[in-house]
Design an enzyme around this catalytic site. Structure first.
Site, PDB file in Angstrom:
ATOM      1  N   HIS A  42       0.813  -1.234   0.000  1.00 47.61           N
ATOM      2  CA  HIS A  42       0.000   0.000   0.000  1.00 47.61           C
ATOM      3  C   HIS A  42       0.843   1.280   0.000  1.00 47.61           C
ATOM      4  CE1 HIS A  42      -3.656  -2.250   0.564  1.00 47.61           C
ATOM      5  NE2 HIS A  42      -3.312  -2.705   1.758  1.00 47.61           N
TER       6      HIS A  42
HETATM    7 ZN   LIG Z   1      -4.085  -6.948   3.177  1.00 52.11          ZN
END
Ligand SMILES: [Zn+2]
Ligand SMILES: [Zn+2]
Length: 383
Positions: A127
Site C-alpha cells: 500500500h
Molecule cells: Zn491486506
C-alpha cells in the site's frame, strides 16, 4: 531456492495493539524451522535498502520525512505518518528499509540466477505510495524490487497480488508502464480498504488488472476467479520475472476482512503460482508475504506452506504441528496453537470454461475483469 531472513526484520513493529504484529513472521519462521522446511533451503541475510534504491519509487522528500519521524516520533500527516494505521516509531526508517532490502535481495538472487526462486515472508508492503505511508506500509518493497529489475534491463515483469486488499501502491507506481503487468485479486473496494481496485482500472494497454470479489467469497469461488483470469494473462504477457504478493488476510478468520478462504485454498493458490512461474516466467519467481492478521491460526501455517512450496517440497496438509512450536505459541501469545497444517477443506474448484452463471456475484466479478482487460491483451473475454 533461497529464503531471505534476518532476525532484525521483526523490528518493523508499530507497537502494542497494532494488527501488524511482528510475532506473525517470528512464528512463521519458527514453524518452518521446527517442521524441517528450512532444512533443505539456503537461508540468506540482507542489508537495508539504500536511499538510492528506495528512491527508485519513492520521493526523496518522503524518505527524509520517514527518517525525521523515526527520529523524533512526531506525526507528519502530509506523508501519512503518525496516523492510527501508520503510527511513528523509533527506528521506523531502518526497519522499513530492511524489509525492502530483503525483497531486493530476493530480486537480486533471482535476476542473477543464483537461485530460481526466492522468498521474503516479511515483505509485501503493497500500500505504500510514492510520497506517503498507507495501510501499515512505509516503503513499498515489491515496487522497489520491480523498479530495480527494470533498471537492470528487464522489459516485462508480472506482479500478482493475492492479498485480500487491493495492491494499490504497486499498481499506482507502474500504472502507465506497459513493461509491468499488475494483477490484484481482492475483496471489493465497496466493502474494504483501500477503496480502489475496480476492473475499470486498466492502466496502460491493460497493464493493470483488478478482480474485485464479493465479501463472503470462499476457496472454490476464489480459485475459480484466479484460474479464470491469472493464467491466460500470464501466458499472453510472458514475463521475464514473476513477483507475487501472498497476503493471507483472505482467510475466513482474518479480523480485518471478509473473504472466507482456508489455509487449504491458500496453499492451493501458492502451488498454482509456482506452476505459472515455471510455465510463463522461465522459473524466475520472487515471492513475498503481505497482510495477514490472524497471528496464530493462519499466518504461520499458510506462509510455512508458502516456503515449502517455493522450495519445491510442499507439505502434506495433514502434517501435525510440532510440540516445540505449540509451546512457543503459548509462550509468545498465550493462545492455543493449531494441531495440524490443514483446515480440513477440499480446495477444489470449477473452471469457468465449464460455463458461467450471470446471476452469480463471483461470476459477474470474473466477467467484469475479463471484459475490461482481455481484449486489450488479444484474448477473448468469453470463456
Ligand atoms: Zn491486506
Ligand atoms: Zn520451482
Amino acid at each position: 531456492m533461497r529464503v531471505i531472513w534476518d532476525d532484525a526484520l521483526v523490528s518493523y513493529d508499530f507497537g502494542p495493539g497494532h494488527p501488524l504484529a511482528p510475532v506473525r513472521v517470528e512464528l512463521t519462521m519458527a514453524l518452518a524451522r521446527d517442521l524441517g522446511v528450512l532444512g533443505g533451503v539456503e537461508l540468506a541475510g540482507c542489508a537495508p535498502a539504500t536511499d538510492d534504491e528506495l528512491a527508485l519509487v519513492h520521493k526523496r522528500d518522503y524518505i527524509e520525512a520517514v527518517k525525521t519521524a523515526s527520529r523524533t516520533g512526531r506525526p507528519d500527516l502530509r506523508h501519512g505518518l503518525g496516523t492510527e494505521d501508520n503510527p511513528t516509531f523509533t527506528g521506523m526508517h531502518a526497519a522499513a528499509a530492511l524489509v525492502t532490502g530483503a525483497t531486493l535481495e530476493a530480486a537480486r538472487t533471482v535476476w542473477r540466477g543464483e537461485a530460481e526462486h526466492a522468498v521474503n515472508v516479511a515483505g509485501g508492503l503493497h500500500h505504500a505510495m510514492t510520497a506517503a505511508a498507507s495501510g501499515f506500509c512505509v516503503y513499498n518493497d515489491p515496487a522497489v524490487a520491480i523498479a530495480w529489475l527494470l533498471a537492470q534491463g528487464a522489459s516485462r515483469v508480472a506482479y500478482v497480488d493475492i492479498d485480500v486488499h487491493h495492491g494499490d501502491g504497486v499498481q499506482a507506481m507502474f500504472y502507465d508502464d506497459p513493461r509491468v503487468l499488475t494483477i490484484s485479486l481482492h475483496e471489493s473496494p465497496r466493502t474494504l480498504f483501500p477503496g480502489t481496485g475496480l476492473p475499470q482500472e486498466t492502466g496502460a494497454e491493460g497493464s493493470a488488472v483488478n478482480v474485485a470479489l464479493p465479501a463472503g467469497c470462499g476457496d472454490a469461488g476464489w480459485l475459480r476467479a484466479f484460474h479464470a483470469v491469472v493464467p491466460p494473462l500470464l501466458r499472453e504477457f510472458a514475463p521475464e520475472v514473476l513477483v507475487t504478493q501472498q497476503g493471507c488476510d483472505s482467510h475466513a478468520l482474518d479480523p480485518l476482512a471478509n473473504l472466507m478462504l482456508s489455509v487449504d485454498g491458500q496453499r492451493t493458490a501458492y502451488a498454482a503460482l509456482h506452476r505459472l512461474a515455471h510455465e510463463t516466467a522461465g522459473g524466475r519467481w520472487i515471492a513475498v508475504g503481505g497482510g495477514g492478521y490472524e497471528l496464530v491460526r493462519v499466518v504461520p501455517r499458510t506462509w510455512t506452506h508458502l516456503i515449502a512450496e517455493v522450495a519445491g517440497a510442499p507439505l502434506d496438509p495433514r502434517t501435525g504441528t510440532p510440540q516445540s512450536w505449540r509451546t512457543l505459541v503459548a509462550e509468545r501469545t498465550g493462545e492455543t496453537a493449531p494441531l495440524t497444517m490443514t483446515d480440513g477443506r477440499d480446495p477444489s474448484w470449477r473452471e469457468i470454461s465449464e460455463g458461467y452463471d450471470p446471476a452469480d456475484a463471483i461470476d459477474r466479478a470474473i466477467m467484469a475483469t475479463r471484459n475490461a482487460v482481455f481484449p486489450l491483451h488479444g484474448l477473448d473475454p468469453l470463456p
